[in-house]
Write an enzyme that holds these catalytic residues in place. Structure first.
Site, PDB file in Angstrom:
ATOM      1  N   LYS A   1       6.359  -4.719  -2.799  1.00 40.91           N
ATOM      2  CA  LYS A   1       7.835  -5.222  -3.276  1.00 40.91           C
ATOM      3  C   LYS A   1       7.719  -5.046  -4.986  1.00 40.91           C
ATOM      4  O   LYS A   1       6.676  -5.354  -5.534  1.00 40.91           O
ATOM      5  CB  LYS A   1       7.806  -6.534  -2.712  1.00 40.91           C
ATOM      6  CG  LYS A   1       9.204  -7.431  -3.560  1.00 40.91           C
ATOM      7  CD  LYS A   1       9.221  -8.636  -2.642  1.00 40.91           C
ATOM      8  CE  LYS A   1      10.202  -9.503  -3.536  1.00 40.91           C
ATOM      9  NZ  LYS A   1      10.227 -10.877  -2.960  1.00 40.91           N
TER      10      LYS A   1
ATOM     11  N   LYS B   1       9.730  -3.134  -0.286  1.00 40.59           N
ATOM     12  CA  LYS B   1      11.110  -4.063  -0.315  1.00 40.59           C
ATOM     13  C   LYS B   1      11.347  -4.007  -1.974  1.00 40.59           C
ATOM     14  O   LYS B   1      10.622  -4.283  -2.823  1.00 40.59           O
ATOM     15  CB  LYS B   1      10.600  -5.421  -0.048  1.00 40.59           C
ATOM     16  CG  LYS B   1      11.652  -6.500  -0.313  1.00 40.59           C
ATOM     17  CD  LYS B   1      11.327  -7.908   0.265  1.00 40.59           C
ATOM     18  CE  LYS B   1      12.210  -8.968  -0.421  1.00 40.59           C
ATOM     19  NZ  LYS B   1      11.948 -10.515   0.057  1.00 40.59           N
TER      20      LYS B   1
ATOM     21  N   ASP C   1       5.518 -13.755   0.509  1.00 40.78           N
ATOM     22  CA  ASP C   1       5.870 -12.872  -0.784  1.00 40.78           C
ATOM     23  C   ASP C   1       4.971 -13.212  -1.788  1.00 40.78           C
ATOM     24  O   ASP C   1       5.358 -14.400  -2.471  1.00 40.78           O
ATOM     25  CB  ASP C   1       7.418 -12.766  -1.091  1.00 40.78           C
ATOM     26  CG  ASP C   1       8.334 -12.036   0.003  1.00 40.78           C
ATOM     27  OD1 ASP C   1       7.940 -11.792   1.232  1.00 40.78           O
ATOM     28  OD2 ASP C   1       9.204 -11.646  -0.442  1.00 40.78           O
TER      29      ASP C   1
END
Lengths: 301, 505
Positions: free
Chosen positions: A202, A238, A139
């Site tokens: 995300k 996400k 991430d």
């Protein structure tokens, strides 16, 4: 659409924030009951990236989190397991060992999370180390300062180089939407990330508020849909930060269902980044099955 | 902006969007019906005249049914000429003896009281509206009932401020108002009509539509329970003949009608030379113009709200989509996707987007237009949402490649049917938007503010929305150009329709 640093490829369609909020309000009016609710709760559990990202994280804390991931609620052994456990790079090895053979992925934040204010060489080294330690997913955070200054080429290059450093690991690109200011910027950053190699986009680090608000997530879902329609490529989503109740999670699933359709209701394409969501979902599942709400003390940390 | 248009020769990958069992696999929404337990409906309803419910003088009744099940709900008194006479006489008596003599502030109190009870009984009224008329509970709960209450609240505020209606001049009420309303927004239209009339000091004889009388009769109960003096509001139920009797009654001073252009023309003819005041709110065939610089996803949402709100039974519906050619492919494919997520079915289900068509007669009319459109050469598109076996249903429908000369472009269908056309330049879009006998409403979609203002000012319609659609507010005047009507309702303009200025002091 091939990756290009020409300005033209940074074009994104305009977003009308008032219209987005109205659409969100209408989606929130969906009423999810009975079987549909139970199904949604199970689905939510399977989409969770169980997360701990504190300065105080230790091996013991991470092992405890992994144990929770392996067994969410001892009283309900038939539940799905979460999608991943998300930790800092230094603790990837610990998580990897604890989760071995479980099918649960290890995700690591990297690229000088959460601010991203480090030289690119250091960010790439951090990504490589996390992957070497066994991270299945990385991430990353984008350099919001450069993005807001209009240096889209830099942001695109940065994402592309991190993707390269990831190797086989899946890349989630954190836009930190709470720092981007407008939905137009959210849309532009989403398009940029997808065109530069993101497997997932995300919303947030969880360190900045607001985080995964419904309007922001809707705009990102629409960007994913448009990318899919143009390229046939399915990018994952996400939302992270601020989703702490089962009710919130179900509203997100409704939004995904009506924007991207059935295919995205899958842990391979949709994740919740959350630390406290799982227990509220567990509590709702117990309620659906038994008709009784239990105390939060009946659920493990 | 060709952002989501697939490369030439490639069809866009398909999204699996259907939400109801059978329309797509995977996670769909279970039925979530609103409970009707606490809603009391009687088997028989009378006329509301002089503060009491009475049978028709000749004892005649008609049935009102639930269009989602085709089952009868209640017998309702059918008002004849004698009953209309009695209602007008009651209204005249109340005007002369009570209402016109009451202190304006006191009049306002009654109107506020009606507004508050509408809010308190909102859930019951919403369910009744959906049962009797077929509209989804989401809309009756979130739009019809709150807006009806808002109209009473707004005009209640005017009751003691009529001196400001015509600055520098006094204002007097007109007398007895005869009002005829349609079946698409039964309680809301009653509120639009009654609230300004009684707040301004008039008394009222209102005729609801024959397919949807129940919420108006519940409103009558509320008005009675609020202690409004007998005869200030009278409600006579029936069909066209009853309406004609109200409109043509010689002791009616003001006529307010909402309904079809066809009937509106008859009323205008009948009123010519009678000296009566009148406002007519009639049909429409509004253009929703989407420019290439629009925020496309939000425009698609606005197109859906414009035509599929209330099954398209909306006089100001955006029933013509005019989309600039450069974005037509993207807009239409996104519109089709969005339509696949519309749930058609049980009006009482909280997840229903499109309820039942109001009546068999209206469904027949819509289906006739579906045949006409196809015969004219437009390309139909309907979604795959399953619909119940009983009841009156129409899936959301597009007519693609429609032309200005087609009847489905020129005539009001009053159903969930959208005629889609393209244009090339701003001027062409405006010309097409204005090329209609109607002029009630319209929508403009552009991210450029200056363009939105320039275009809206060139469209000849009474209500124009920019980057939104079907937004209503009691403070905003509503009404049409050309065959869409005469006069305005809502806001100060709507108050003027029930007042006459006194000579300058």
């Amino acid at each position: 659409m091939q990756i290009s640093t020409a300005t033209a490829s940074f074009e994104s369609p305009p977003i009308d924030a008032v219209g987005v909020e109205e659409r969100v309000a209408r989606l929130c009016s969906r009423s999810i009951k009975k079987d549909a609710k139970l199904q949604a709760l199970h689905l939510t559990l399977s989409m969770i990236d169980l997360t701990t990202l504190e300065g105080a994280d230790s091996e013991g804390k991470v092992r405890q989190l992994c144990a929770k991931a392996l067994q969410l609620h001892a009283a309900l052994p038939d539940l799905p397991h979460v999608a991943a456990v998300c930790v800092y790079p230094a603790l990837v090895g610990v998580a990897k060992r604890a989760l071995e053979g479980s099918g649960i992925n290890v995700a690591s934040v990297a690229t000088s999370f959460p601010a991203g204010q480090a030289p690119i060489e250091i960010k790439l080294l951090e990504v490589r180390r996390a992957v070497e330690a066994g991270a299945d997913e990385v991430d990353m955070v984008i350099s919001r300062g450069r993005f807001l200054a209009g240096d889209f080429a830099y942001t695109a290059d940065e994402i592309a180089s991190v993707k390269e450093a990831c190797g086989e690991a899946h890349l989630k690109v954190i836009l930190e939407t709470g720092e981007l200011g407008t939905l137009d910027a959210v849309r532009r950053a989403s398009d940029l990330a997808m065109r530069s190699g993101a497997d997932f986009i995300k919303t947030s680090t969880g360190k900045i508020k607001p985080a995964a608000t419904m309007p922001v997530v809707l705009v990102m879902l629409e960007a994913i849909r448009d990318h899919y329609r143009r390229t046939g490529q399915k990018i994952g989503m996400k939302p992270a930060g601020g989703i702490s109740t089962a009710k919130d999670a179900i509203r997100h699933l409704v939004m995904v269902r009506e924007t991207l359709g059935q295919d995205w209701l899958d842990p391979d394409l949709y994740r919740f980044g959350a630390s406290s969501l799982a227990n509220d979902v567990l509590r709702q599942i117990v309620k659906q099955r038994s008709g009784i709400y239990q105390s939060f003390d009946d659920f493990s940390l | 902006m060709t952002d989501s248009t697939p490369p030439t020769g490639l069809t866009a990958p398909k999204l699996r969007l259907g939400l109801r069992d059978g329309s797509d696999d995977g996670w769909g929404y279970a039925p979530a019906p609103e409970s009707t337990d606490h809603v009391e409906l009687r088997d028989r309803y009378g006329l509301f005249i002089a503060g009491e419910f009475t049978d028709a003088a000749d004892g005649r009744t008609f049935e009102t049914a639930n269009p989602a099940t085709e089952e009868k709900i209640a017998d309702v008194a059918l008002a004849g000429d004698a009953d209309v006479d009695a209602a007008v006489a009651a209204a005249r008596h109340a005007y002369d003896e009570v209402w016109s003599k009451l202190a304006p502030r006191e009049r306002g109190k009654y109107v506020y009281r009606i507004a508050r009870v509408l809010q308190e009984r909102g859930r019951e009224l919403a369910i009744t509206e959906s049962l009797d008329g077929g509209k989804p509970i989401r809309e009756s709960r979130d739009v019809d009932i709150p807006l009806a209450a808002a109209h009473f609240f707004y005009y209640a505020g005017w009751a003691d401020k009529l001196d400001y209606a015509f600055p520098g001049r006094g204002a007097r009420p007109l007398g007895v108002a005869g009002q005829v309303i349609p079946w698409n927004f039964p309680l809301l239209m009653a509120a639009w009509k009654i609230a300004p009339a009684i707040a301004a000091g008039n008394t009222v004889v209102l005729k609801p539509a024959e397919t949807t009388p129940l919420t108006a009769l519940k409103l009558a109960e509320i008005i009675r329970d609020a202690g409004v003096p007998p005869g200030v509001v009278n409600i006579v139920t029936g069909a066209g003949e009853t309406g004609a009797a109200v409109v043509q009654h010689e002791d009616v001073d003001k006529v307010a009608f909402t309904g079809s252009t066809e009937v509106g023309k008859l009323i205008r003819r009948a009123l010519a030379g009678s000296g009566k005041h009148y406002t007519l709110e009639l049909g429409g065939k509004a253009a929703n113009l989407v420019f290439e610089d629009a925020a496309v996803d939000q425009a698609v949402e606005g197109i859906v709200n414009g035509i599929f709100f209330n099954q398209g039974h909306v006089c100001c519906a955006g029933s013509r989509l005019l989309v600039q050619e450069s974005v037509a492919g993207e807009v239409i494919s996104k519109l089709k996707d969005r339509m696949e997520t519309l749930i058609v079915g049980d009006p009482l289900d909280k997840n229903t987007d499109i309820g039942a068509i109001n009546s068999r007669a209206q469904l027949d009319k819509i289906e006739e237009y579906l045949e006409i459109g196809e015969a004219e050469g437009a390309e139909p598109f309907q979604t795959s949402c399953p619909v119940p076996e009983r009841g009156y249903w129409c899936r959301p429908t597009l007519f693609l490649h429609a032309s200005q000369s087609h009847r489905v472009v020129q005539e009001e269908i009053f159903g969930p049917v959208l005629a889609v056309q393209t244009f090339r330049t701003v001027d062409e879009g405006i010309a097409m938007a204005n090329n209609t006998p109607y002029g009630l409403s319209g929508g403009v979609w552009s991210d450029k503010g200056a363009k939105a203002f320039r275009v809206t000012s060139r469209i000849r319609a009474g209500v124009l929305w920019a980057n939104t659609y079907n937004k209503f507010d009691p403070t905003a005047p509503f009404g049409g150009y050309k065959e869409s009507g005469i006069g305005r309702e809502g806001g100060l303009a709507g108050l003027h329709a029930y007042l006459q200025p006194e000579a300058a002091a």
